[in-house]
Design a protein around this motif. Structure first.
Motif, PDB file in Angstrom:
ATOM      1  N   VAL A 247      -2.972   4.527  -2.872  1.00 57.32           N
ATOM      2  CA  VAL A 247      -2.798   3.449  -3.737  1.00 57.32           C
ATOM      3  C   VAL A 247      -2.955   2.129  -3.121  1.00 57.32           C
ATOM      4  O   VAL A 247      -1.907   2.016  -2.329  1.00 57.32           O
ATOM      5  CB  VAL A 247      -1.532   3.562  -4.966  1.00 57.32           C
ATOM      6  N   ALA A 248      -3.606   1.269  -3.579  1.00 53.72           N
ATOM      7  CA  ALA A 248      -3.847   0.209  -2.851  1.00 53.72           C
ATOM      8  C   ALA A 248      -3.182  -1.344  -3.436  1.00 53.72           C
ATOM      9  O   ALA A 248      -2.562  -1.139  -4.681  1.00 53.72           O
ATOM     10  CB  ALA A 248      -5.269  -0.541  -2.950  1.00 53.72           C
ATOM     11  N   LYS A 249      -2.859  -2.156  -2.848  1.00 54.89           N
ATOM     12  CA  LYS A 249      -2.353  -3.369  -3.333  1.00 54.89           C
ATOM     13  C   LYS A 249      -2.986  -4.078  -4.436  1.00 54.89           C
ATOM     14  O   LYS A 249      -4.353  -3.933  -4.480  1.00 54.89           O
ATOM     15  CB  LYS A 249      -2.307  -4.668  -2.226  1.00 54.89           C
TER      16      LYS A 249
ATOM     17  N   TYR B 183     -11.114   1.535  -3.262  1.00 53.94           N
ATOM     18  CA  TYR B 183     -11.197   2.134  -4.646  1.00 53.94           C
ATOM     19  C   TYR B 183     -12.433   1.977  -5.377  1.00 53.94           C
ATOM     20  O   TYR B 183     -12.478   2.700  -6.311  1.00 53.94           O
ATOM     21  CB  TYR B 183      -9.811   1.944  -5.483  1.00 53.94           C
ATOM     22  N   HIS B 184     -12.924   0.584  -5.430  1.00 58.73           N
ATOM     23  CA  HIS B 184     -14.252   0.525  -5.998  1.00 58.73           C
ATOM     24  C   HIS B 184     -15.400   1.435  -5.425  1.00 58.73           C
ATOM     25  O   HIS B 184     -16.461   1.584  -5.940  1.00 58.73           O
ATOM     26  CB  HIS B 184     -14.680  -0.775  -5.739  1.00 58.73           C
ATOM     27  N   LEU B 185     -15.162   2.118  -4.266  1.00 60.05           N
ATOM     28  CA  LEU B 185     -16.127   2.949  -3.540  1.00 60.05           C
ATOM     29  C   LEU B 185     -15.765   4.336  -3.551  1.00 60.05           C
ATOM     30  O   LEU B 185     -16.803   5.192  -3.803  1.00 60.05           O
ATOM     31  CB  LEU B 185     -16.299   2.281  -2.145  1.00 60.05           C
ATOM     32  N   GLU B 186     -14.606   4.708  -3.396  1.00 64.65           N
ATOM     33  CA  GLU B 186     -14.219   5.947  -3.075  1.00 64.65           C
ATOM     34  C   GLU B 186     -13.263   6.458  -4.100  1.00 64.65           C
ATOM     35  O   GLU B 186     -12.434   5.736  -4.660  1.00 64.65           O
ATOM     36  CB  GLU B 186     -13.486   6.122  -1.741  1.00 64.65           C
ATOM     37  N   ASN B 187     -12.954   7.701  -4.177  1.00 72.93           N
ATOM     38  CA  ASN B 187     -11.791   8.478  -5.168  1.00 72.93           C
ATOM     39  C   ASN B 187     -10.788   8.236  -4.168  1.00 72.93           C
ATOM     40  O   ASN B 187     -10.679   8.526  -2.923  1.00 72.93           O
ATOM     41  CB  ASN B 187     -12.213   9.841  -5.224  1.00 72.93           C
ATOM     42  N   PRO B 188      -9.598   7.905  -4.610  1.00 66.71           N
ATOM     43  CA  PRO B 188      -8.350   7.559  -3.925  1.00 66.71           C
ATOM     44  C   PRO B 188      -7.709   8.926  -3.517  1.00 66.71           C
ATOM     45  O   PRO B 188      -6.567   8.569  -2.771  1.00 66.71           O
ATOM     46  CB  PRO B 188      -7.446   6.733  -4.723  1.00 66.71           C
ATOM     47  N   VAL B 189      -8.038   9.796  -3.733  1.00 63.86           N
ATOM     48  CA  VAL B 189      -7.376  11.246  -3.609  1.00 63.86           C
ATOM     49  C   VAL B 189      -8.311  12.065  -2.752  1.00 63.86           C
ATOM     50  O   VAL B 189      -9.274  12.060  -2.672  1.00 63.86           O
ATOM     51  CB  VAL B 189      -7.322  12.355  -4.837  1.00 63.86           C
ATOM     52  N   ILE B 190      -7.582  12.714  -1.602  1.00 64.58           N
ATOM     53  CA  ILE B 190      -8.139  13.665  -0.597  1.00 64.58           C
ATOM     54  C   ILE B 190      -7.256  15.089  -0.838  1.00 64.58           C
ATOM     55  O   ILE B 190      -6.013  15.039  -0.745  1.00 64.58           O
ATOM     56  CB  ILE B 190      -7.976  13.284   0.892  1.00 64.58           C
ATOM     57  N   HIS B 191      -7.927  16.033  -1.252  1.00 61.83           N
ATOM     58  CA  HIS B 191      -7.473  17.399  -1.605  1.00 61.83           C
ATOM     59  C   HIS B 191      -7.482  18.216  -0.250  1.00 61.83           C
ATOM     60  O   HIS B 191      -8.428  18.085   0.742  1.00 61.83           O
ATOM     61  CB  HIS B 191      -7.991  18.015  -2.393  1.00 61.83           C
TER      62      HIS B 191
ATOM     63  N   TYR C  11       0.818  -1.088  -0.108  1.00 60.89           N
ATOM     64  CA  TYR C  11       0.072   0.157   0.323  1.00 60.89           C
ATOM     65  C   TYR C  11       0.940   1.302   0.011  1.00 60.89           C
ATOM     66  O   TYR C  11       2.005   1.012   0.442  1.00 60.89           O
ATOM     67  CB  TYR C  11      -0.776   0.244   1.419  1.00 60.89           C
ATOM     68  N   LEU C  12       0.468   2.311  -0.897  1.00 62.39           N
ATOM     69  CA  LEU C  12       1.259   3.443  -1.011  1.00 62.39           C
ATOM     70  C   LEU C  12       0.365   4.747  -0.636  1.00 62.39           C
ATOM     71  O   LEU C  12      -0.739   4.798  -0.903  1.00 62.39           O
ATOM     72  CB  LEU C  12       1.668   3.194  -2.509  1.00 62.39           C
ATOM     73  N   ILE C  13       1.339   5.712  -0.099  1.00 61.48           N
ATOM     74  CA  ILE C  13       0.515   6.959   0.280  1.00 61.48           C
ATOM     75  C   ILE C  13       1.569   7.880  -0.347  1.00 61.48           C
ATOM     76  O   ILE C  13       2.549   8.096  -0.072  1.00 61.48           O
ATOM     77  CB  ILE C  13       0.318   7.387   1.669  1.00 61.48           C
ATOM     78  N   LEU C  14       0.925   9.090  -1.102  1.00 58.95           N
ATOM     79  CA  LEU C  14       1.749  10.006  -1.695  1.00 58.95           C
ATOM     80  C   LEU C  14       1.018  11.234  -1.226  1.00 58.95           C
ATOM     81  O   LEU C  14       0.106  11.588  -1.293  1.00 58.95           O
ATOM     82  CB  LEU C  14       1.798  10.165  -3.250  1.00 58.95           C
ATOM     83  N   ILE C  15       2.076  12.081  -0.538  1.00 60.20           N
ATOM     84  CA  ILE C  15       1.386  13.653  -0.075  1.00 60.20           C
ATOM     85  C   ILE C  15       2.291  14.530  -0.654  1.00 60.20           C
ATOM     86  O   ILE C  15       3.647  14.623  -0.545  1.00 60.20           O
ATOM     87  CB  ILE C  15       1.702  13.477   1.533  1.00 60.20           C
TER      88      ILE C  15
ATOM     89  N   ASN D 187       4.381  22.325  -5.576  1.00 62.08           N
ATOM     90  CA  ASN D 187       4.326  22.004  -6.993  1.00 62.08           C
ATOM     91  C   ASN D 187       2.926  21.055  -7.260  1.00 62.08           C
ATOM     92  O   ASN D 187       2.342  20.765  -6.175  1.00 62.08           O
ATOM     93  CB  ASN D 187       5.409  21.543  -7.477  1.00 62.08           C
ATOM     94  N   VAL D 188       2.907  20.442  -8.337  1.00 62.62           N
ATOM     95  CA  VAL D 188       1.864  19.694  -8.670  1.00 62.62           C
ATOM     96  C   VAL D 188       2.269  18.505  -9.184  1.00 62.62           C
ATOM     97  O   VAL D 188       3.340  18.674  -9.986  1.00 62.62           O
ATOM     98  CB  VAL D 188       0.832  20.454  -9.752  1.00 62.62           C
ATOM     99  N   TYR D 189       1.455  17.459  -9.417  1.00 66.13           N
ATOM    100  CA  TYR D 189       2.320  16.296  -9.905  1.00 66.13           C
ATOM    101  C   TYR D 189       0.768  15.329 -10.357  1.00 66.13           C
ATOM    102  O   TYR D 189      -0.211  15.449  -9.836  1.00 66.13           O
ATOM    103  CB  TYR D 189       2.912  15.411  -9.063  1.00 66.13           C
ATOM    104  N   SER D 190       0.911  14.602 -11.244  1.00 67.24           N
ATOM    105  CA  SER D 190      -0.125  13.695 -11.800  1.00 67.24           C
ATOM    106  C   SER D 190       0.508  12.200 -11.778  1.00 67.24           C
ATOM    107  O   SER D 190       1.355  12.003 -12.211  1.00 67.24           O
ATOM    108  CB  SER D 190      -0.528  14.181 -13.269  1.00 67.24           C
ATOM    109  N   HIS D 191      -0.338  11.408 -11.098  1.00 67.55           N
ATOM    110  CA  HIS D 191      -0.017  10.094 -10.941  1.00 67.55           C
ATOM    111  C   HIS D 191      -0.832   8.976 -11.567  1.00 67.55           C
ATOM    112  O   HIS D 191      -2.092   9.309 -11.585  1.00 67.55           O
ATOM    113  CB  HIS D 191       0.282   9.789  -9.487  1.00 67.55           C
ATOM    114  N   TYR D 192      -0.182   8.153 -12.131  1.00 69.58           N
ATOM    115  CA  TYR D 192      -1.169   6.926 -12.813  1.00 69.58           C
ATOM    116  C   TYR D 192      -1.357   6.050 -12.057  1.00 69.58           C
ATOM    117  O   TYR D 192      -0.485   5.035 -11.518  1.00 69.58           O
ATOM    118  CB  TYR D 192      -0.496   6.518 -14.354  1.00 69.58           C
ATOM    119  N   VAL D 193      -2.792   5.619 -11.818  1.00 68.51           N
ATOM    120  CA  VAL D 193      -3.382   4.510 -11.260  1.00 68.51           C
ATOM    121  C   VAL D 193      -4.445   3.848 -11.790  1.00 68.51           C
ATOM    122  O   VAL D 193      -5.328   4.642 -12.241  1.00 68.51           O
ATOM    123  CB  VAL D 193      -3.709   4.971  -9.680  1.00 68.51           C
ATOM    124  N   ASP D 194      -4.591   2.600 -12.192  1.00 68.42           N
ATOM    125  CA  ASP D 194      -5.580   1.945 -12.540  1.00 68.42           C
ATOM    126  C   ASP D 194      -6.149   2.601 -13.990  1.00 68.42           C
ATOM    127  O   ASP D 194      -7.267   2.845 -13.955  1.00 68.42           O
ATOM    128  CB  ASP D 194      -6.464   1.462 -11.664  1.00 68.42           C
ATOM    129  N   PHE D 195      -5.151   3.043 -14.733  1.00 67.31           N
ATOM    130  CA  PHE D 195      -5.732   3.364 -16.252  1.00 67.31           C
ATOM    131  C   PHE D 195      -6.233   4.993 -16.228  1.00 67.31           C
ATOM    132  O   PHE D 195      -7.122   5.352 -17.182  1.00 67.31           O
ATOM    133  CB  PHE D 195      -6.882   2.529 -16.908  1.00 67.31           C
TER     134      PHE D 195
END
Length: 292
Positions: A76-78, A121-129, A47-51, A55-63
């Motif tokens: 980001v989940a296993k 991630y099937h239920l919720e957006n993986p990002v918190i702003h 399991y991964l957490i990016l904080i 600056n700004v950044y775009s990360h690719y997860v599940d397409f």
């Protein structure tokens, strides 16, 4: 013979189930990786957490790409597929890596710290702003976590690190609860998660909504109500979307043929899988693979 691209497992320089790095340290480590290409699509087994702190950044997860800015946190989940882009070297922040066994035993299977929404991630957006946090924020806690991680004094280090992880995960779960769909009961979430876990293990054997409601000892209507209220999708649509994601993961993380993938994902005939995939994505499996 088909060759499966390597799944990235948890490997840490410390004895802890937790690894904390700045983005700069993470990027340096990524460029030295020889077992896989972190800047190409790969599947993670942790399991991964990016904080992001600057600056700004775009990360690719599940397409899809997720846009992050100062104060944003991505979970980001296993088993999700992801990759880092070269822009990662231009942004500041912290990367937290969590051993899957540690997280699952202490949070997903624990009655004390049960995370119903986070990493779901099937239920919720993986990002918190940051704007979702109100007067609260993650950055201060993560900075203390990193300070403790780097501290040479090892007395009670593991316990202190886990205490900070507790705070981060529970803060995130609280945000998810605050922004949750009104009317979704906790008991419904528990049934939904049980259904989702059952689907992960059995989707190649059955995609029947009624099979899952029977296994859960509830009516089809009740399961459909729970899934629809939680996700906005019927249980059939949810199952179809779930299977599509699994097919996509096989297409981008392995060199298995479409025929082999069709059998692995529960289709008796490759033509049926191709038809199912095209109906849900408007492209054939091969076109999808070539595009990526």
């Amino acid at each position: 013979m088909s060759i499966t691209l390597p799944k990235v497992t948890y490997k840490s320089d410390s004895e802890s189930d937790i690894e904390v790095m700045t983005f700069g340290e993470t990027y340096k480590k990524l460029t030295k990786t020889t077992e896989h290409n972190p800047f190409a699509v790969h599947k993670i087994q942790f399991y991964l957490i990016l904080i992001v702190t600057e600056n700004v950044y775009s990360h690719y997860v599940d397409f899809k790409f997720y846009d992050l800015k100062k104060g944003s946190v991505l979970f980001v989940a296993k088993n999700q597929v992801q990759y880092f882009t070269e822009d990662f070297k231009n942004v500041k922040g912290f990367c937290i890596v969590l051993n899957s066994q540690f997280l699952e035993q202490n949070y997903f299977l624990s009655k004390n710290n049960n995370l119903n929404r986070l990493y779901n991630y099937h239920l919720e957006n993986p990002v918190i702003h940051s704007e979702e946090m109100g007067k609260d924020e993650f950055i201060g806690v993560v900075e203390k976590l990193y300070f403790e991680y780097m501290l040479p004094d090892n007395f009670a280090k593991a316990d202190i690190l886990r205490a900070y992880i507790d705070i981060i995960l529970l803060k995130a779960e609280r945000v998810k609860q605050q922004h949750a769909i009104v009317g979704v009961k906790t008991q419904w979430l528990e049934v939904f998660n049980e259904f989702k876990n059952m689907l992960e293990s059995n989707y190649a054997k059955t995609r029947s909504s009624r099979d899952y409601s029977s296994k859960l000892l509830i009516s089809y209507k009740f399961l459909n109500d729970i899934v629809k209220k939680s996700t906005g999708k019927t249980v059939k649509a949810f199952i179809d979307d779930f299977v599509i994601i699994e097919i996509k993961r096989y297409l981008v993380t392995t060199s298995l043929s479409v025929k082999e993938i069709s059998y692995k994902t529960g289709f008796e005939e490759p033509a049926n899988m191709t038809k199912f995939f095209k109906k849900n994505t408007q492209q054939t499996p091969l076109k999808f693979r070539q595009k990526l």
